[in-house]
Design an enzyme around this catalytic site. Sequence first.
Site, PDB file in Angstrom:
ATOM      1  N   SER A   1       0.566  -1.215  -0.151  1.00 46.41           N
ATOM      2  CA  SER A   1      -0.169  -0.043   0.087  1.00 46.41           C
ATOM      3  C   SER A   1       0.969   1.314   0.079  1.00 46.41           C
ATOM      4  CB  SER A   1      -1.068   0.199   1.286  1.00 46.41           C
ATOM      5  OG  SER A   1      -0.192   0.071   2.317  1.00 46.41           O
TER       6      SER A   1
ATOM      7  N   LYS B   1       0.990   4.529   6.727  1.00 41.81           N
ATOM      8  CA  LYS B   1       0.298   5.597   5.721  1.00 41.81           C
ATOM      9  C   LYS B   1       1.061   7.036   5.971  1.00 41.81           C
ATOM     10  CE  LYS B   1      -2.925   2.490   4.795  1.00 41.81           C
ATOM     11  NZ  LYS B   1      -2.725   1.483   3.711  1.00 41.81           N
TER      12      LYS B   1
END
Length: 299
Positions: A110, A181
């Site tokens: 990701s 993230k």
Amino acid sequence: MSTHEPPADRDGCPAPTGADSPTRSAVVSAGASADRSADRVAADAADAGERAAGTAGTAGTAGDAGIAEDTEEPARSRSRDLLLLTGVCLFVLLLVNAFVARPFSVPSASMENSLRPGDRLIVNKLSYAFGGHPERGDVVVFDGTGSFLRKPVERDGFWTGLRSFGRTVGLVPAGDTVYVKRVIGVGGDRVTSAGPGHPITVNGVPVDESAYLAPGDEPSAVAFDVVVPAGKLWVMGDHRTASRDSRDHLGEPGGGFVPEARVIGRAAWVVYPVGHWSSLDRPAAFAATGGTGGHGDQR
């Protein structure tokens, strides 16, 4: 005994009186005395030998014991020192994991190409200590429980507290609740996207994300318009088409916003594999958003 009176023989007969003829009794007595003297000498010699052997044995035993003790004592001392050193090292490692820095492994794609699956990170836990806050562009590691994941019902108790402590100091694996993230918006920011072909905007300022987005990815394939609550973060992955991030949790409790209190630290360095060593610096693209609001400009 006088030498002028001839001794009587044992049978009462007078003994010969010649000077060179010792009496039978004298011969026997002399022989017996000699035998007894010889026996006594032999016994004394045997006793002396035994005493000498005993003394030597005692000395040898004491010497051996002394040598054994001298040898065993340093060995015990070295063992104690080694155990003490190991304990101190473990204690320091726990302190470092709990309060300074902690390693993590990247579980998914990701965050490509900034981070790849299997990369080992060092997370700086002091970055936001002493009143600090995550800033736009930071790569953060956080616990998604309660934001990206529903908070499980756990009974309060000794084992629950022990597991929580183990995760904090790094003795227990972080598990599937920990994410990595990039921070796009902080408390007070308005973050928007008009969908494919349009950039992300923060407080109305377009952000050029080309330096870190995965090749071929759009800034966002879905449109959204959110205002980040105070004390929370809006986060997205660099590989937007492979990342389930704040956009995917808009309709859930919490709205996809991550509480700052759930941030473990800032991902500062990639330390493994060797060919991928790098520091995860804040991108220059977010400099354009300075002065537009959010807690990053209110400290």
